[in-house]
Scaffold this motif. Structure first.
Motif: not given
Length: 117
Positions: A103-108
């Motif tokens: 997961l990317a930071e934006s998804e987290m």
């Protein structure tokens, strides 16, 4: 408090030591005002480089858990917020697991916002 490191683990040794300090504070094994072993002493006991321990101590100092006092060593801060520390550790675990899943930071961040509702 007994410190241990696993030289075969993927986690850097300094991170392992820092995690043990955090854990000791959360469990109450380390009390506010308590002195940690000197960096030189801990390096000898763990059979690691002195700079590894200094990096670990600097990390938990930057997190606000300990104070490093010249001539007095590392001391657990009196104003340590254990509740906040527990939440930060939970967040750290979430981020580690999320990265494992790619997961990317934006998804987290989107996941955190989703559960706020």
């Amino acid at each position: 408090m007994l410190f241990r490191v696993d030289v075969a683990a993927a986690e850097p040794l300094a991170d392992q030591i820092a995690a043990q300090v955090r854990g000791g504070v959360m469990r109450g094994d380390l009390s506010p005002g308590e002195r940690l072993p000197s960096a030189r002493e801990l390096a000898e006991v763990l059979d690691v480089n002195l700079h590894t321990v200094l990096r670990a101590y600097a990390k938990v100092r930057d997190e606000g858990l300990i104070e490093l006092r010249r001539g007095r060593g590392a001391v657990v801060r009196d104003d340590t917020d254990v509740s906040r520390l527990r939440l930060v550790e939970m967040a750290r675990g979430f981020v580690t697991e999320a990265r494992r899943y790619g997961l990317a930071e934006s998804e987290m961040l989107a996941m955190v916002r989703e559960v706020q509702s």
